[in-house]
Design a protein around this motif. Structure first.
Motif, PDB file in Angstrom:
ATOM      1  N   ASN A  30     -65.269  32.080  -2.976  1.00  0.00           N
ATOM      2  CA  ASN A  30     -67.442  32.689  -3.619  1.00  0.00           C
ATOM      3  C   ASN A  30     -68.136  33.109  -1.896  1.00  0.00           C
ATOM      4  O   ASN A  30     -67.006  32.936  -1.092  1.00  0.00           O
ATOM      5  N   TYR A  31     -68.110  34.279  -2.807  1.00  0.00           N
ATOM      6  CA  TYR A  31     -69.273  35.293  -1.825  1.00  0.00           C
ATOM      7  C   TYR A  31     -70.644  35.685  -2.784  1.00  0.00           C
ATOM      8  O   TYR A  31     -70.569  35.205  -3.682  1.00  0.00           O
ATOM      9  N   ALA A  32     -71.372  35.744  -1.678  1.00  0.00           N
ATOM     10  CA  ALA A  32     -72.394  36.222  -2.556  1.00  0.00           C
ATOM     11  C   ALA A  32     -72.913  37.610  -1.227  1.00  0.00           C
ATOM     12  O   ALA A  32     -72.478  37.508  -0.370  1.00  0.00           O
ATOM     13  N   VAL A  33     -73.789  38.439  -2.105  1.00  0.00           N
ATOM     14  CA  VAL A  33     -73.906  40.303  -1.582  1.00  0.00           C
ATOM     15  C   VAL A  33     -75.479  40.606  -2.120  1.00  0.00           C
ATOM     16  O   VAL A  33     -76.093  39.539  -1.873  1.00  0.00           O
ATOM     17  N   ALA A  34     -75.890  40.746  -0.425  1.00  0.00           N
ATOM     18  CA  ALA A  34     -76.958  41.351  -0.499  1.00  0.00           C
ATOM     19  C   ALA A  34     -76.987  43.085  -0.132  1.00  0.00           C
ATOM     20  O   ALA A  34     -75.877  42.943   1.063  1.00  0.00           O
ATOM     21  N   GLY A  35     -78.079  43.300  -0.305  1.00  0.00           N
ATOM     22  CA  GLY A  35     -78.076  44.900  -0.183  1.00  0.00           C
ATOM     23  C   GLY A  35     -77.198  46.090  -1.081  1.00  0.00           C
ATOM     24  O   GLY A  35     -76.324  45.544  -1.968  1.00  0.00           O
ATOM     25  N   ASP A  36     -77.580  47.259  -0.849  1.00  0.00           N
ATOM     26  CA  ASP A  36     -76.538  48.493  -1.721  1.00  0.00           C
ATOM     27  C   ASP A  36     -75.735  48.281  -1.662  1.00  0.00           C
ATOM     28  O   ASP A  36     -75.625  48.604  -0.150  1.00  0.00           O
ATOM     29  N   PRO A  37     -74.680  48.795  -2.588  1.00  0.00           N
ATOM     30  CA  PRO A  37     -73.274  49.085  -1.970  1.00  0.00           C
ATOM     31  C   PRO A  37     -73.455  50.713  -1.629  1.00  0.00           C
ATOM     32  O   PRO A  37     -72.152  50.943  -0.450  1.00  0.00           O
ATOM     33  N   ASP A  38     -74.530  51.728  -0.739  1.00  0.00           N
ATOM     34  CA  ASP A  38     -74.733  52.988  -0.217  1.00  0.00           C
ATOM     35  C   ASP A  38     -74.970  52.976   1.296  1.00  0.00           C
ATOM     36  O   ASP A  38     -74.809  53.627   2.001  1.00  0.00           O
ATOM     37  N   ALA A  41     -70.692  48.183   5.571  1.00  0.00           N
ATOM     38  CA  ALA A  41     -70.573  47.117   4.890  1.00  0.00           C
ATOM     39  C   ALA A  41     -70.628  46.035   6.066  1.00  0.00           C
ATOM     40  O   ALA A  41     -70.234  46.709   6.881  1.00  0.00           O
ATOM     41  N   LEU A  42     -71.118  44.965   5.753  1.00  0.00           N
ATOM     42  CA  LEU A  42     -70.651  44.043   6.866  1.00  0.00           C
ATOM     43  C   LEU A  42     -70.891  42.300   6.190  1.00  0.00           C
ATOM     44  O   LEU A  42     -71.453  41.914   5.488  1.00  0.00           O
ATOM     45  N   LEU A  43     -69.498  42.058   7.269  1.00  0.00           N
ATOM     46  CA  LEU A  43     -68.803  40.653   6.219  1.00  0.00           C
ATOM     47  C   LEU A  43     -68.954  39.073   7.425  1.00  0.00           C
ATOM     48  O   LEU A  43     -69.049  39.650   8.718  1.00  0.00           O
ATOM     49  N   LEU A  44     -69.829  38.484   7.452  1.00  0.00           N
ATOM     50  CA  LEU A  44     -70.532  37.570   7.405  1.00  0.00           C
ATOM     51  C   LEU A  44     -69.203  36.321   7.234  1.00  0.00           C
ATOM     52  O   LEU A  44     -68.908  36.026   5.758  1.00  0.00           O
ATOM     53  N   VAL A  45     -68.866  35.117   8.076  1.00  0.00           N
ATOM     54  CA  VAL A  45     -67.386  34.462   8.540  1.00  0.00           C
ATOM     55  C   VAL A  45     -68.344  33.260   8.868  1.00  0.00           C
ATOM     56  O   VAL A  45     -69.056  32.944   9.583  1.00  0.00           O
ATOM     57  N   PRO A  46     -68.890  31.671   7.906  1.00  0.00           N
ATOM     58  CA  PRO A  46     -69.265  30.384   8.371  1.00  0.00           C
ATOM     59  C   PRO A  46     -68.409  29.632   9.181  1.00  0.00           C
ATOM     60  O   PRO A  46     -67.088  30.318   9.200  1.00  0.00           O
ATOM     61  N   ALA A  47     -69.201  29.057   9.993  1.00  0.00           N
ATOM     62  CA  ALA A  47     -68.482  28.180  10.143  1.00  0.00           C
ATOM     63  C   ALA A  47     -68.077  27.356  10.082  1.00  0.00           C
ATOM     64  O   ALA A  47     -67.923  26.416   9.165  1.00  0.00           O
ATOM     65  N   GLU A  50     -69.733  24.710   7.311  1.00  0.00           N
ATOM     66  CA  GLU A  50     -70.477  25.633   7.211  1.00  0.00           C
ATOM     67  C   GLU A  50     -70.260  26.206   6.131  1.00  0.00           C
ATOM     68  O   GLU A  50     -68.824  26.336   5.953  1.00  0.00           O
ATOM     69  N   SER A  51     -71.442  26.724   4.514  1.00  0.00           N
ATOM     70  CA  SER A  51     -71.018  27.270   3.896  1.00  0.00           C
ATOM     71  C   SER A  51     -71.382  29.014   4.204  1.00  0.00           C
ATOM     72  O   SER A  51     -72.066  29.444   4.916  1.00  0.00           O
ATOM     73  N   TRP A  52     -70.909  29.649   3.458  1.00  0.00           N
ATOM     74  CA  TRP A  52     -71.516  31.336   3.314  1.00  0.00           C
ATOM     75  C   TRP A  52     -72.969  30.956   3.190  1.00  0.00           C
ATOM     76  O   TRP A  52     -73.846  31.924   3.880  1.00  0.00           O
ATOM     77  N   TRP A  53     -74.322  29.822   2.325  1.00  0.00           N
ATOM     78  CA  TRP A  53     -75.400  29.963   2.515  1.00  0.00           C
ATOM     79  C   TRP A  53     -76.054  29.849   3.718  1.00  0.00           C
ATOM     80  O   TRP A  53     -77.451  29.620   3.826  1.00  0.00           O
ATOM     81  N   GLY A  54     -74.996  29.508   5.292  1.00  0.00           N
ATOM     82  CA  GLY A  54     -76.035  29.199   6.514  1.00  0.00           C
ATOM     83  C   GLY A  54     -76.257  30.733   6.448  1.00  0.00           C
ATOM     84  O   GLY A  54     -77.197  30.673   7.147  1.00  0.00           O
ATOM     85  N   PHE A  55     -75.894  31.617   5.618  1.00  0.00           N
ATOM     86  CA  PHE A  55     -76.521  32.898   6.501  1.00  0.00           C
ATOM     87  C   PHE A  55     -77.712  33.355   5.171  1.00  0.00           C
ATOM     88  O   PHE A  55     -78.117  34.182   5.493  1.00  0.00           O
ATOM     89  N   VAL A  68     -74.292  43.405   2.410  1.00  0.00           N
ATOM     90  CA  VAL A  68     -73.507  41.871   3.550  1.00  0.00           C
ATOM     91  C   VAL A  68     -72.770  41.188   2.373  1.00  0.00           C
ATOM     92  O   VAL A  68     -73.663  40.961   1.127  1.00  0.00           O
ATOM     93  N   PHE A  69     -72.164  40.674   2.662  1.00  0.00           N
ATOM     94  CA  PHE A  69     -71.143  39.933   1.592  1.00  0.00           C
ATOM     95  C   PHE A  69     -71.028  39.025   3.381  1.00  0.00           C
ATOM     96  O   PHE A  69     -70.762  38.913   4.347  1.00  0.00           O
TER      97      PHE A  69
END
Lengths: 312, 312
Positions: A30-38, A41-47, A50-55, A68-69
């Motif tokens: 499961n994941y979420a994305v913000a920002g344009d694809p051009d 790419a930045l991938l954020l991995v939670p603690a 924690e889940s993705w929405w900590g970011f 941002v993924f």
């Protein structure tokens, strides 16, 4: 209540970003994305816990400059539970497939706490060219191993708390004895430790509901890193590294670690990454909480952005 | 003599097919290819104490119909040694990267013995669409675990031999006491077992020189499958499976298994794969040796080819 993907109505809440899913072949990430694809790419991995929405706040701040993924690892958030299969190698290879199949271009990775160990894994073991650079945000390198090459082991840090989480909540919340956990935490853990996760009150905090307590057992018994010695991993790092080091303290009477990683351990991380021929930038934030990206997103984002601006 | 990639002149011999290498990011995978790239892709995975060239004759026979890739796994042949990191998950994910980066199209996989367990892993856990079908050639499913769900464990089969290999040869041949191994094999192993690997004579057979004895320890102690329970894996199979079952016998006085997998265990494999909704074809060759592909390549190739002709 047996929280998790099988009881979504009781487990999950809505968020500012839409969620999507990616099939690795073994698990659904499961994941979420913000920002344009051009954008880069930045991938954020939670603690852990924690889940993705900590970011969420950090994602909003980063979305001008990056696509941002933010992901849930297996056993976190809405991603698949995999009994018996929680290892750093499996967490890492899930993200290799996610980057190859979804992001589909060279990626900067930043992971927090246990996610920072996964970030280190990607910086060492990902396919050639997949990772551009890696941030380790307050990672328990060595300190989350049961037999580390350097410094305090997990038992001398947060191990007892993770073992208690597993004992009273059970793999996949099969026990779910929340009052029992709260009582045991009061009686058996040092006060600072039970405060970290909010182990009190009538119901579990949202982030714990989304956590598979089998993670706790995998860490407390050492199976999570059994085939991934941290010293060997760090000796294989292949990209530039930013290390942010937050609050830490050694208890003088016991030698126990309060915080994610000791000064000695952080120094050894730097020496190993440097010996591997890679750039290593260390930033100390002794006043910052463990999850700086959530507690002080502006400081986290500024630190990350300034460092990324120096990358080739 | 410390055999392995660091002493190539003393370790390796030449073969009928050229060898090439593929960088996974963590390890270099050594492999050979036969057949035209416009044919369907077939990946061959060797057994423990075997290297890719165990398939040399089979490759020649298969090259008319397939583009055939035969690999050395990490710790086999000319591929990288990875102390502490020999697990079924890591073997499998190395091949995921090899298929994605080198073969680059949907692939049929056939693996022998421990390589058959890796073939089973790919049939369960590879990315969607990567594997078309899988052959398990005499695989020690359950029987190579130290705590299997069904039937004899590794200790009740070849475990003592693998432990002895590791004890006298050492991780990465660090001990290399060949006379000591031969003497211990005579004194401590049942006669049929030391005969399997040719543990006698003045020097190690070629296939043992190319083997990292740490594999033996990873199997004998159970770390290789610690995060990969075979029952769970087989319940996740996603493609059609051919299972070839060779010589096997249960010793009546001890219950010990002579051979790779018992009849009961093979039956459970079939039931689990079928319950996962996949086609399962079982062929019994009680007269065939364990490495049928090398001992009777025509029978192996005919069996494999006829089965592949029935695939959709």
């Amino acid at each position: 209540m047996r929280y998790g993907p099988e009881t979504p109505d009781e487990t999950y809440v809505s968020h500012a970003f839409d969620e999507a899913s990616f099939d690795t072949g073994e698990v659904t990430i499961n994941y979420a994305v913000a920002g344009d694809p051009d954008r880069p790419a930045l991938l954020l991995v939670p603690a852990q816990t924690e889940s993705w929405w900590g970011f969420e706040q950090a994602m909003t701040l980063l979305a001008d400059d990056f696509q941002v993924f933010a992901v849930d690892l297996r056993g976190q958030g809405r991603s698949t539970r995999t009994p018996g299969r929680y290892t750093i190698d499996n967490f890492g290879n899930d993200l290799v497939r996610f980057i190859a199949g979804r992001i589909a271009r060279p990626t900067i990775v930043s992971g927090t706490s246990s996610g920072g160990v996964v970030s280190a894994w990607l910086s060492a073991y990902a396919p050639p060219g997949m990772i551009r650079a890696a941030c380790y945000e307050d990672p328990p390198l060595f300190a989350s191993e049961i037999d580390p090459a350097y410094g305090p082991s997990l038992r001398q840090g947060l191990g007892p708390m993770l073992a208690l989480l597993n004992k009273y909540l059970g793999d996949q919340w099969s026990i779910a004895d929340w009052p029992g956990l709260c009582a045991a935490a009061r009686n058996e853990l040092p006060p600072f430790m039970s405060g970290i996760l909010g182990i009190d009150g009538d119901t579990p905090p949202q982030r714990l509901k989304e956590y598979d307590p089998e993670w706790g057992r995998a860490f407390a018994t050492g199976t999570v890193s059994a085939s991934c010695d941290h010293e060997r991993m760090l000796s294989a790092v292949k990209v530039p590294v930013l290390f942010t080091h937050h609050f830490r303290r050694i208890d003088e009477s016991t030698g126990a670690l309060q915080g994610a990683i000791s000064d000695l351990q952080a120094r050894r991380v730097g020496e190993l990454v440097s010996a591997a021929g890679q750039r290593f930038d260390y930033r100390s934030f002794p006043q910052a909480g463990h999850l700086m990206h959530a507690l002080d997103p502006a400081l986290f984002v500024t630190t990350l952005r300034e460092w990324m601006a120096t990358l080739p």
